[in-house]
Write a protein that holds these residues in place. Structure first.
Motif, short mmCIF file in Angstrom:
data_model
loop_
_atom_site.label_atom_id
_atom_site.label_comp_id
_atom_site.label_asym_id
_atom_site.label_seq_id
_atom_site.Cartn_x
_atom_site.Cartn_y
_atom_site.Cartn_z
N ALA A 193 -8.68 11.89 1.49
CA ALA A 193 -7.75 13.02 1.41
C ALA A 193 -6.40 12.79 0.85
O ALA A 193 -5.40 13.32 0.84
N SER A 194 -6.39 11.26 0.16
CA SER A 194 -4.92 10.70 -0.39
C SER A 194 -5.02 11.08 -1.87
O SER A 194 -5.91 11.58 -2.66
N MET A 211 5.04 5.79 12.08
CA MET A 211 5.20 4.42 11.76
C MET A 211 5.80 3.53 12.73
O MET A 211 5.08 2.57 12.87
N GLN A 212 6.80 3.75 13.33
CA GLN A 212 7.36 3.13 14.32
C GLN A 212 6.52 2.80 15.60
O GLN A 212 6.30 1.74 16.07
N GLU A 213 5.97 3.80 15.86
CA GLU A 213 4.82 3.63 17.03
C GLU A 213 3.53 2.65 16.56
O GLU A 213 3.37 2.08 17.57
N ALA A 214 3.10 2.99 15.47
CA ALA A 214 2.07 2.08 15.06
C ALA A 214 2.55 0.63 14.84
O ALA A 214 1.65 -0.46 15.48
N LEU A 262 -3.66 5.25 13.31
CA LEU A 262 -2.11 5.58 13.41
C LEU A 262 -1.69 5.42 12.23
O LEU A 262 -0.85 6.07 11.39
N TYR A 263 -1.96 4.23 11.37
CA TYR A 263 -1.50 3.62 10.08
C TYR A 263 -1.94 4.67 9.00
O TYR A 263 -1.18 4.67 8.19
N THR A 264 -3.01 5.26 8.95
CA THR A 264 -3.42 6.06 7.96
C THR A 264 -2.85 7.39 8.02
O THR A 264 -2.66 7.82 7.01
N THR A 265 -2.16 7.69 8.95
CA THR A 265 -1.27 8.82 9.05
C THR A 265 0.16 8.82 8.62
O THR A 265 0.71 9.72 8.17
N SER A 266 0.41 7.47 8.38
CA SER A 266 1.79 7.42 8.09
C SER A 266 2.05 6.29 6.86
O SER A 266 2.94 6.83 6.02
N SER A 267 1.19 5.40 6.93
CA SER A 267 1.40 4.37 5.51
C SER A 267 -0.06 3.90 5.38
O SER A 267 -0.55 2.81 6.06
N LEU A 268 -0.44 4.44 4.15
CA LEU A 268 -2.03 4.05 4.17
C LEU A 268 -2.03 2.49 3.57
O LEU A 268 -3.06 1.79 3.75
N HIS A 269 -0.99 1.96 2.94
CA HIS A 269 -0.94 0.55 2.40
C HIS A 269 -0.95 -0.38 3.74
O HIS A 269 -1.60 -1.12 3.65
N HIS A 270 -0.20 -0.03 4.89
CA HIS A 270 -0.26 -0.69 6.12
C HIS A 270 -1.44 -0.92 6.63
O HIS A 270 -1.98 -1.75 7.16
N TYR A 312 -14.58 1.39 8.48
CA TYR A 312 -14.75 1.59 7.09
C TYR A 312 -14.61 3.29 7.13
O TYR A 312 -14.04 3.87 6.06
N ASN A 313 -15.02 3.98 8.02
CA ASN A 313 -15.04 5.46 7.90
C ASN A 313 -13.69 5.87 7.86
O ASN A 313 -13.32 6.89 7.25
N THR A 314 -12.78 5.31 8.80
CA THR A 314 -11.43 5.54 8.96
C THR A 314 -10.85 5.64 7.59
O THR A 314 -10.06 6.40 7.23
N MET A 315 -11.05 4.50 6.86
CA MET A 315 -10.32 3.99 5.74
C MET A 315 -10.90 5.19 4.57
O MET A 315 -10.22 5.57 3.93
N PHE A 316 -12.39 5.27 4.54
CA PHE A 316 -12.73 6.12 3.44
C PHE A 316 -12.20 7.59 3.71
O PHE A 316 -11.89 8.21 2.80
N ARG A 317 -12.06 8.22 5.13
CA ARG A 317 -11.45 9.62 5.36
C ARG A 317 -9.99 9.50 4.84
O ARG A 317 -9.60 10.50 4.36
#
Length: 504
Positions: free
Chosen positions: A62-63, A1-4, A29-37, A53-58
């Motif tokens: 999985a969430s 999260m901090q890295e992102a 990076l954000y999808t692996t730590s904070s989907l909201h961000h 779009y595909n990154t968000m769909f994926r």
């Protein structure tokens, strides 16, 4: 999260926060730590690419909130770029997780419209969608129409058949596979276990090892379940040794739970305790398996000591834990203790009693002969009794010859399952013990009228790691004649020896 966040700040100060190349890495990076961000950043992009779009769909698929993937797809259809071969697999995965077959059908039509159905990833996702929604005819049609199938295509179809209970169809797919992976073997073994075909599961496990394929953890757990149901202690010991050797003595929590359960069910309390005591961290799964095993063997005092030790160690009991605890009190005749724990479930541990817990209390009271109290308890339950509760009451009535309440329980059960021969047998036993011979004949006539009979008895024996099953009246075993001859010979010798002892 901090890295992102650091990368995000750098892109803003550099004026690069709208460039697709940099956004790809940042949103990933954000999808692996904070989907909201990740979503906040995505919404700030002026013209998101198909990749974004595909990154968000994926991430959504999985969430715990896969529905957001479908909402976002609506926006893509109205304002976004066209989909590609990676768009539909993620969306179809979300539909499978939600059991949204109608939405999945819409996506299938869109994939056809965009000419993407021929892609293997899309095809595999469609097979899983239809299979997970019990539409095996549609899943098979997609599979048959695929121009190219990879090992995942075959395995997905196999797993769908196995999950739907079509074990024979799953085996046909398995036998036709051009190549097999550990996932293929795991899916087929899981299908056998789910279908109570435990011997076939162990046979396939042996084949897996003969091909030098290392089993996955899920495969090992299914094999341990098969060993537990067959009483295959030697095979279970070998699996335990293999897991310890493979992991350098460390055993995963889920496998440790399965091992404890298997050893208890195979009658090896010593091995079960060894696995439990060897666990570095004892989670609620290991504790519950331990309590269930102690309950199974009627070790009530040790069960209560273990439960108090678990609570003292800070592990919170769950619904299954209390089923094991109450069941153990029932089998050990600890009525006061069992009722006390039941009363404390919600107040002290925050666990709301379910129908299973109420059933355990009925069994607890019934086994102690407190049948009238059990009936009062049933009448005060917040929901109606189920077959398990009536069954526990019927068995208690059979033991303590309470014909009146036993008839009431039997009538409810027979009304619910008129084909179940075991119910009639229990009722016959109740009437015989009470000397109600006219009722015995009436029940026999009813059994003939319904056309039901008790399932034949079954026994298992393990020899050199192979389990042999014998069913009453079955003569299909190749050595059936020889075994019958030897049993008859043994019985004659026993009778002769008994007569000789009597004369002496």
């Amino acid at each position: 999260m901090q890295e992102a966040k650091r990368l995000h700040a750098h892109l803003i100060t550099s004026g690069l926060h709208q460039q697709d190349h940099h956004l790809r890495k940042l949103i990933t990076l954000y999808t692996t730590s904070s989907l909201h961000h990740a979503r906040l950043l995505f919404d700030a992009v002026h013209n998101p690419s198909t990749y974004l779009y595909n990154t968000m769909f994926r991430a959504y698929a999985a969430s715990p909130t896969p529905l957001h993937a479908l909402f976002l797809h609506r926006r893509m259809l109205r304002h976004g770029p066209p989909p590609d071969t990676y768009t539909f697999p993620f969306l179809l995965k979300a539909c499978s997780a939600l059991a949204y077959l109608c939405r999945g059908l819409e996506l299938h039509c869109q994939a056809l419209k965009f000419g993407l159905c021929s892609h293997v990833f899309v095809g595999n996702s469609l097979i899983h969608l239809y299979g997970s929604n019990s539409r095996m005819d549609s899943a098979r049609r997609v599979f048959d129409e695929m121009d190219y199938r990879d090992i995942a295509s075959w395995t997905t179809l196999l797993a769908c058949y196995a999950h739907s209970g079509s074990v024979e169809a799953a085996r046909k797919v398995f036998d036709k596979m051009p190549e097999r992976s550990v996932v293929s073997y795991s899916a087929m073994i899981a299908g056998y276990v789910r279908g109570n075909r435990f011997r076939e599961a162990l046979d396939l496990f042996r084949e897996l090892f003969s091909r030098d394929i290392e089993p996955s953890d899920s495969c090992v757990m299914n094999v341990l379940c098969a060993c537990a149901n067959l009483g295959a202690l030697n095979v279970g010991r070998w699996v335990y040794s293999y897991v310890c050797q493979r992991n350098g003595g460390r055993v995963d929590s889920r496998i440790a739970t399965a091992l404890i359960d298997m050893f208890f069910k195979c009658g090896s309390i010593e091995h079960a305790l060894r696995v439990f005591q060897g666990a570095k961290e004892k989670h609620v799964g290991e504790w519950t398996a331990m309590l269930s095993g102690l309950a199974m063997h009627g070790l009530g005092e040790q069960l209560i000591e273990a439960f108090e030790e678990m609570v003292g160690s800070g592990v919170k009991p769950n619904i299954v834990t209390f089923v094991a605890l109450l069941s153990g009190c029932s089998h050990s005749g600890l009525v006061t203790e069992g009722l006390n724990y039941f009363d404390r479930m919600e107040s002290d541990f925050g666990v709301e009693p379910t129908v299973e817990h109420f059933g355990c209390v009925v069994d607890l009271l019934g086994r102690a002969g407190l049948i009238d109290q059990a009936m009062r308890f049933i009448s005060e339950m917040p929901f109606g009794p189920n077959a398990a509760i009536w069954g526990a009451l019927l068995n208690a009535c059979r033991v303590f010859k309470n014909v009146e309440i036993g008839e009431l329980a039997a009538q409810w059960l027979i009304k619910d399952e008129p084909w179940n021969g075991a119910l009639y047998i229990t009722l016959l036993s109740l009437y015989r013990k009470a000397g109600r011979w006219e009722e015995v004949e009436r029940v026999k006539m009813k059994m003939k009228e319904v056309g039901c009979r008790k399932d034949p008895g079954c026994s298992l024996i393990e020899v050199d790691g192979i389990c042999y099953e014998f069913v009453g009246g079955d003569k299909s075993h190749p050595s059936a004649v020889e075994m019958s001859f030897n049993i008859g010979k043994t019985m004659v010798e026993f009778e002769e020896n008994s007569e000789w002892v009597a004369l002496v």
